[in-house]
Design a protein around this motif. Structure first.
Motif, mmCIF file in Angstrom:
data_model
loop_
_atom_site.group_PDB
_atom_site.id
_atom_site.type_symbol
_atom_site.label_atom_id
_atom_site.label_comp_id
_atom_site.label_asym_id
_atom_site.label_seq_id
_atom_site.Cartn_x
_atom_site.Cartn_y
_atom_site.Cartn_z
ATOM 1 N N THR A 189 0.853 -1.096 0.136
ATOM 2 C CA THR A 189 -0.107 0.052 -0.113
ATOM 3 C C THR A 189 0.763 1.342 -0.120
ATOM 4 O O THR A 189 0.259 2.384 0.111
ATOM 5 N N SER A 190 2.103 0.856 -0.086
ATOM 6 C CA SER A 190 3.190 2.255 0.198
ATOM 7 C C SER A 190 2.978 3.075 -1.328
ATOM 8 O O SER A 190 3.057 2.609 -2.235
ATOM 9 N N PRO A 191 2.731 4.566 -1.111
ATOM 10 C CA PRO A 191 2.814 5.177 -2.193
ATOM 11 C C PRO A 191 4.168 5.812 -2.563
ATOM 12 O O PRO A 191 4.387 6.657 -3.555
ATOM 13 N N VAL A 192 5.290 5.073 -2.274
ATOM 14 C CA VAL A 192 6.701 5.570 -2.383
ATOM 15 C C VAL A 192 7.551 4.558 -3.425
ATOM 16 O O VAL A 192 7.269 3.360 -2.952
ATOM 17 N N PHE A 193 8.235 4.808 -4.290
ATOM 18 C CA PHE A 193 8.572 3.952 -5.139
ATOM 19 C C PHE A 193 10.310 4.398 -5.240
ATOM 20 O O PHE A 193 10.176 5.691 -4.973
ATOM 21 N N ASP A 245 16.163 7.833 -8.401
ATOM 22 C CA ASP A 245 15.143 8.570 -7.882
ATOM 23 C C ASP A 245 14.155 7.972 -6.882
ATOM 24 O O ASP A 245 14.301 6.830 -6.709
ATOM 25 N N PHE A 246 13.342 8.892 -6.099
ATOM 26 C CA PHE A 246 12.267 8.395 -5.277
ATOM 27 C C PHE A 246 11.201 9.177 -5.894
ATOM 28 O O PHE A 246 11.259 10.263 -6.037
ATOM 29 N N VAL A 247 10.127 8.228 -5.912
ATOM 30 C CA VAL A 247 9.009 8.710 -6.621
ATOM 31 C C VAL A 247 7.960 8.608 -5.347
ATOM 32 O O VAL A 247 7.449 7.637 -4.786
ATOM 33 N N PHE A 248 7.059 9.585 -5.384
ATOM 34 C CA PHE A 248 6.023 9.965 -4.142
ATOM 35 C C PHE A 248 4.628 9.945 -5.176
ATOM 36 O O PHE A 248 4.440 11.129 -5.757
ATOM 37 N N VAL A 249 3.774 9.043 -4.893
ATOM 38 C CA VAL A 249 2.450 9.202 -5.579
ATOM 39 C C VAL A 249 1.637 10.175 -4.903
ATOM 40 O O VAL A 249 1.309 10.031 -3.420
ATOM 41 N N LEU A 250 0.994 11.282 -5.182
ATOM 42 C CA LEU A 250 0.207 12.110 -4.581
ATOM 43 C C LEU A 250 -1.318 11.981 -4.267
ATOM 44 O O LEU A 250 -1.922 12.410 -3.430
ATOM 45 N N GLU A 260 -5.480 -9.115 -0.757
ATOM 46 C CA GLU A 260 -4.456 -8.571 -0.393
ATOM 47 C C GLU A 260 -4.653 -7.014 -1.032
ATOM 48 O O GLU A 260 -5.081 -6.804 -1.971
ATOM 49 N N LYS A 261 -4.580 -6.067 0.006
ATOM 50 C CA LYS A 261 -4.986 -4.499 -0.362
ATOM 51 C C LYS A 261 -3.572 -4.215 -0.725
ATOM 52 O O LYS A 261 -2.467 -4.181 -0.201
ATOM 53 N N MET A 262 -3.657 -3.224 -2.006
ATOM 54 C CA MET A 262 -2.676 -2.774 -2.645
ATOM 55 C C MET A 262 -2.642 -1.434 -3.463
ATOM 56 O O MET A 262 -3.837 -1.171 -3.725
ATOM 57 N N LEU A 263 -1.508 -0.611 -3.665
ATOM 58 C CA LEU A 263 -1.614 0.518 -4.334
ATOM 59 C C LEU A 263 -2.270 -0.044 -5.761
ATOM 60 O O LEU A 263 -1.532 -1.001 -6.500
ATOM 61 N N ASP A 264 -2.890 0.790 -6.417
ATOM 62 C CA ASP A 264 -3.447 0.375 -7.728
ATOM 63 C C ASP A 264 -2.562 1.287 -8.862
ATOM 64 O O ASP A 264 -2.839 2.533 -8.968
#
Length: 359
Positions: A189-193, A245-250, A260-264
């Motif tokens: 579920t993390s919005p960070v890549f 790079d570090f990517v943050f989904v806003l 399992e719940k996860m980021l789409d």
């Protein structure tokens, strides 16, 4: 339970008929079918164990025929209820797959159109296997092309993009080709890549005021051009780069797959990226295009040695949605060393990532 099995059979038959148009939905249906099969096989095995015990007890004359039949009926009803409850627990997955089937059937969406636009993982074009699950879409590899306008500043901290220097902003450019691997940082579920890559960077600095590069004893300086009619004069630097790079989904959106719940990550999203890059120079040239006094075109190239630093280090900040990313880059190390008689030596860029292809 017979009703549910019949419904499942009908949906699976419809899915098979549309499988060539909806490969990802086909995977969803297969996963759902496997879960239902697993539930039925597991519970029937438990039921048969209980029935075997009843048969053994009956053979030992500890049960009458009537009592045996009564208990067999009770056991069968008990496991039918258990199977129905567990199948009901999977209805979210069935509903999602069924909706995708209906949407695909009504809209007539084909493979070609699925691969163009803001597709998987924010790409313009995608060559990924569309049978990947949404969990698998959380990591990917891509090829990226970016274009920017560049200039030189007096210091590593200066952001004076349009300042006056020996080069011309708006006609000095940078072109980068990168392969990048992207992975999620933390839980599903993390919005960070985080993203690491390998690229080629070409910076071309257009010289101002009809100046050309003169090289002497491993030093370079600028002089007025006097041997014809100057059309273009520039310095070209080429590097092999490694970006991190570090990517943050806003605006994170979530989905559930296999309980399992996860980021789409299957659709475009807003994001901000921050990172650093390092580079090793492999070629620098002075390039002069002019007409001589006999009106002949001359394209003159000379390798620059001893005046350009071999290593590059800098930072990048970008803002994007879908496949579009606007970025600014700042070189923290000088492009040119003390052998270059140039006032401004630190690179700065602003530009756009033009193409984002993943696979």
């Amino acid at each position: 339970m017979k009703t549910k099995v019949a419904l499942l059979s009908a949906v699976l038959a419809f899915s098979y008929a549309k499988s060539q148009e909806t490969p990802y939905t086909d995977v969803q249906m297969r996963n759902y079918s496997k879960k239902i099969d697993s539930i039925i096989v597991s519970e029937k095995a438990k039921m048969n164990d209980e029935l075997d015990v009843l048969d053994k007890t009956f053979k030992e004359n500890k049960l009458s025929a009537e009592e045996k039949q009564k208990q067999r009926t009770e056991v069968a009803k008990k496991y039918e209820q258990i199977i129905n409850e567990k199948v009901d627990g999977q209805k979210v997955a069935l509903e999602e797959a069924t909706k995708e089937l209906v949407k695909s059937s009504v809209m007539g969406k084909g493979k070609v159109f699925d691969r163009v636009g803001f597709t998987q993982n924010n790409a313009i074009l995608s060559f990924r296997d569309y049978k990947k699950t949404k969990k698998e879409l959380l990591k990917g590899d891509d090829f990226n092309i970016s274009f920017g306008f560049t200039n030189l500043t007096k210091s590593a901290g200066s952001l004076a993009l349009g300042n006056s220097s020996e080069t011309m902003f708006g006609r000095s450019t940078s072109l980068v080709f990168e392969y990048r691997a992207t992975r999620q940082l933390g839980k599903l579920t993390s919005p960070v890549f985080y993203r690491i890559g390998l690229g080629l960077r070409n910076d071309t600095y257009k010289l101002a005021d009809s100046k050309v590069v003169v090289q002497q004893n491993r030093q370079i300086f600028l002089e007025d051009f006097t041997t014809g009619y100057l059309r273009n004069s520039r310095i070209a630097n080429n590097y092999i780069t490694v970006p991190v790079d570090f990517v943050f989904v806003l605006n994170p959106k979530y989905t559930t797959e296999n309980n399992e719940k996860m980021l789409d990550n299957s659709k475009g999203n807003f994001r901000i990226s921050a990172g650093i890059y390092g580079g090793v120079r492999y070629l620098s040239q002075s390039q002069i295009l002019y007409k001589n006094f006999e009106d002949h075109k001359v394209n003159y190239r000379e390798n620059i040695n001893g005046s350009v630093n071999n290593f590059l280090f800098g930072g990048k900040l970008s803002l994007g949605y879908g496949a579009l990313n606007v970025f600014i880059k700042k070189d923290f190390t000088p492009i040119f060393n003390e052998n270059a008689k140039i006032n401004n030596k630190y690179g700065i860029q602003i530009g756009l990532e033009l193409l984002y292809v993943n696979f």
